[in-house]
Design a protein around this motif. Structure first.
Motif, PDB file in Angstrom:
ATOM      1  N   PHE A 157     -19.253  56.548 -18.239  1.00 24.48           N
ATOM      2  CA  PHE A 157     -18.422  57.314 -17.320  1.00 24.48           C
ATOM      3  C   PHE A 157     -17.181  57.825 -18.045  1.00 24.48           C
ATOM      4  N   ALA A 158     -16.590  56.976 -18.874  1.00 26.24           N
ATOM      5  CA  ALA A 158     -15.414  57.379 -19.648  1.00 26.24           C
ATOM      6  C   ALA A 158     -15.759  58.529 -20.584  1.00 26.24           C
ATOM      7  N   GLU A 159     -16.895  58.441 -21.268  1.00 26.46           N
ATOM      8  CA  GLU A 159     -17.327  59.509 -22.174  1.00 26.46           C
ATOM      9  C   GLU A 159     -17.471  60.839 -21.437  1.00 26.46           C
ATOM     10  N   LEU A 160     -18.119  60.802 -20.283  1.00 21.26           N
ATOM     11  CA  LEU A 160     -18.417  62.030 -19.552  1.00 21.26           C
ATOM     12  C   LEU A 160     -17.188  62.656 -18.905  1.00 21.26           C
TER      13      LEU A 160
ATOM     14  N   LEU B   7     -11.955  60.249 -19.916  1.00 22.60           N
ATOM     15  CA  LEU B   7     -10.999  59.170 -19.717  1.00 22.60           C
ATOM     16  C   LEU B   7     -11.254  58.076 -20.743  1.00 22.60           C
ATOM     17  N   THR B   8     -10.295  57.186 -20.913  1.00 23.09           N
ATOM     18  CA  THR B   8     -10.531  56.021 -21.761  1.00 23.09           C
ATOM     19  C   THR B   8     -11.215  54.945 -20.927  1.00 23.09           C
ATOM     20  N   GLU B   9     -11.837  53.999 -21.599  1.00 24.15           N
ATOM     21  CA  GLU B   9     -12.470  52.894 -20.883  1.00 24.15           C
ATOM     22  C   GLU B   9     -11.429  52.100 -20.109  1.00 24.15           C
ATOM     23  N   GLY B  10     -10.238  51.973 -20.656  1.00 21.75           N
ATOM     24  CA  GLY B  10      -9.156  51.267 -19.973  1.00 21.75           C
ATOM     25  C   GLY B  10      -8.743  51.973 -18.685  1.00 21.75           C
ATOM     26  N   GLN B  11      -8.700  53.299 -18.723  1.00 18.75           N
ATOM     27  CA  GLN B  11      -8.364  54.061 -17.521  1.00 18.75           C
ATOM     28  C   GLN B  11      -9.430  53.875 -16.446  1.00 18.75           C
ATOM     29  N   VAL B  12     -10.690  53.877 -16.865  1.00 23.50           N
ATOM     30  CA  VAL B  12     -11.788  53.695 -15.907  1.00 23.50           C
ATOM     31  C   VAL B  12     -11.699  52.302 -15.298  1.00 23.50           C
ATOM     32  N   ARG B  13     -11.485  51.281 -16.115  1.00 31.50           N
ATOM     33  CA  ARG B  13     -11.350  49.915 -15.593  1.00 31.50           C
ATOM     34  C   ARG B  13     -10.188  49.827 -14.610  1.00 31.50           C
TER      35      ARG B  13
END
Length: 52
Positions: A6-9, A12-18
């Motif tokens: 989801f972050a890649e697509l 966003l960063t993985e931290g933002q998604v979390r």
């Protein structure tokens, strides 16, 4: 969808998604060990908000 994908697509960063999941801004579900972004619910909510 995994948080990483989801972050890649979305750019966003993985931290933002979390963080968005933790704050309740992104729907998620736990499947086994990983927590996944619930794309089906996200799409449904978006379509309802736009009166599709």
């Amino acid at each position: 969808m995994t948080q990483e994908r989801f972050a890649e697509l979305t750019g966003l960063t993985e931290g933002q998604v979390r963080g968005m999941i933790e704050k309740g801004h992104l729907p998620s579900l736990k499947v086994g060990k990983p927590r996944l972004v619930n794309i089906a619910l996200l799409s449904k909510d978006a379509m309802e908000q736009e009166n599709w």
